[in-house]
Write a protein that holds these residues in place. Structure first.
Motif, short mmCIF file in Angstrom:
data_model
loop_
_atom_site.label_atom_id
_atom_site.label_comp_id
_atom_site.label_asym_id
_atom_site.label_seq_id
_atom_site.Cartn_x
_atom_site.Cartn_y
_atom_site.Cartn_z
N VAL A 13 0.84 -1.20 0.00
CA VAL A 13 0.00 0.00 0.00
C VAL A 13 0.88 1.25 0.00
O VAL A 13 0.58 2.23 -0.70
CB VAL A 13 -0.96 -0.01 1.21
N THR A 14 1.96 1.24 0.74
CA THR A 14 2.87 2.38 0.79
C THR A 14 3.53 2.60 -0.57
O THR A 14 3.68 3.74 -1.02
CB THR A 14 3.94 2.19 1.89
N LYS A 15 3.90 1.54 -1.25
CA LYS A 15 4.48 1.66 -2.59
C LYS A 15 3.45 2.24 -3.56
O LYS A 15 3.80 3.04 -4.43
CB LYS A 15 4.97 0.30 -3.09
N ARG A 16 2.22 1.86 -3.40
CA ARG A 16 1.15 2.40 -4.24
C ARG A 16 0.99 3.90 -3.99
O ARG A 16 0.80 4.68 -4.92
CB ARG A 16 -0.15 1.66 -3.97
N LEU A 17 1.07 4.30 -2.72
CA LEU A 17 0.99 5.72 -2.39
C LEU A 17 2.16 6.49 -3.01
O LEU A 17 1.98 7.59 -3.54
CB LEU A 17 0.97 5.92 -0.87
N ILE A 18 3.34 5.93 -2.97
CA ILE A 18 4.51 6.57 -3.58
C ILE A 18 4.28 6.77 -5.07
O ILE A 18 4.58 7.84 -5.63
CB ILE A 18 5.79 5.75 -3.30
N ASP A 19 3.71 5.77 -5.72
CA ASP A 19 3.42 5.88 -7.15
C ASP A 19 2.45 7.04 -7.41
O ASP A 19 2.65 7.83 -8.33
CB ASP A 19 2.83 4.56 -7.67
N VAL A 20 1.42 7.14 -6.61
CA VAL A 20 0.44 8.22 -6.77
C VAL A 20 1.10 9.58 -6.53
O VAL A 20 0.87 10.53 -7.28
CB VAL A 20 -0.77 8.02 -5.82
N LEU A 21 1.92 9.67 -5.51
CA LEU A 21 2.60 10.94 -5.20
C LEU A 21 3.57 11.33 -6.31
O LEU A 21 3.72 12.53 -6.62
CB LEU A 21 3.33 10.85 -3.86
N GLU A 22 4.22 10.37 -6.93
CA GLU A 22 5.12 10.67 -8.05
C GLU A 22 4.33 11.14 -9.27
O GLU A 22 4.75 12.07 -9.97
CB GLU A 22 5.98 9.45 -8.39
N ARG A 23 3.17 10.55 -9.52
CA ARG A 23 2.31 11.01 -10.62
C ARG A 23 1.81 12.42 -10.33
O ARG A 23 1.74 13.27 -11.22
CB ARG A 23 1.14 10.05 -10.85
N GLU A 24 1.47 12.68 -9.07
CA GLU A 24 1.03 14.01 -8.66
C GLU A 24 2.13 15.03 -8.90
O GLU A 24 1.88 16.13 -9.42
CB GLU A 24 0.63 14.00 -7.18
N HIS A 25 3.36 14.67 -8.56
CA HIS A 25 4.50 15.56 -8.77
C HIS A 25 4.67 15.87 -10.26
O HIS A 25 4.93 17.02 -10.64
CB HIS A 25 5.78 14.94 -8.20
N GLU A 26 4.51 14.87 -11.09
CA GLU A 26 4.64 15.06 -12.53
C GLU A 26 3.57 16.05 -13.04
O GLU A 26 3.86 16.94 -13.84
CB GLU A 26 4.49 13.72 -13.25
#
Length: 142
Positions: A13-26
């Motif tokens: 779940v934490t890795k999934r959150l990191i993925d979402v946060l990286e997409r948000e940053h983009e």
């Protein structure tokens, strides 16, 4: 459910959150603010799942390697959240400044109503004539 299984779920779940946060940053970097709302539902879902997994008692006895991995991921999440928050705050501040400038320009234009000359045309004061015919565009993505 045993502690190692819960720890593995929390790591995923934490890795999934990191993925979402990286997409948000983009999206923030590319100034595609209107697309940020798509990620909001996903972030809320992940937050609820993480809240359910948060009981430390359930993680007692979990593998130390997994604990270390989770701690590293948590640091990464904190960094990403801080970075995105700064970018979002800067974008909101810039948008607010633009809206304030437009509002000020509109106020100035409204307060400078021209008067009629002897020939029936309106005459604007010299300092207001340039602002009278200007076009304004506003990006309302935030």
């Amino acid at each position: 459910m045993d502690a190692d299984k819960r720890m593995a779920d929390l790591i995923n779940v934490t890795k999934r959150l990191i993925d979402v946060l990286e997409r948000e940053h983009e999206l923030l970097s590319d100034r595609r603010h209107s697309e940020l709302s798509v990620l909001l539902d996903e972030k809320e879902t992940i937050g609820r799942v993480m809240g359910l997994q948060e009981n430390p008692e359930q993680l007692k006895g979990a593998d130390e390697t997994a604990r270390s991995e989770l701690k590293e991921l948590a640091v990464q999440v904190d960094d990403l959240m801080r970075r995105n928050a700064r970018m979002l705050e800067a974008a909101m501040s810039a948008s607010k400044r633009i809206v304030d400038l437009v509002a000020e320009a509109l106020r100035d234009t409204a307060n400078a109503a021209g008067t009629y000359s002897k020939g029936g045309s309106t005459q604007m004061p010299q300092n207001k004539q340039a602002a009278h015919g200007g076009a304004i565009s506003l990006d309302q993505t935030l």
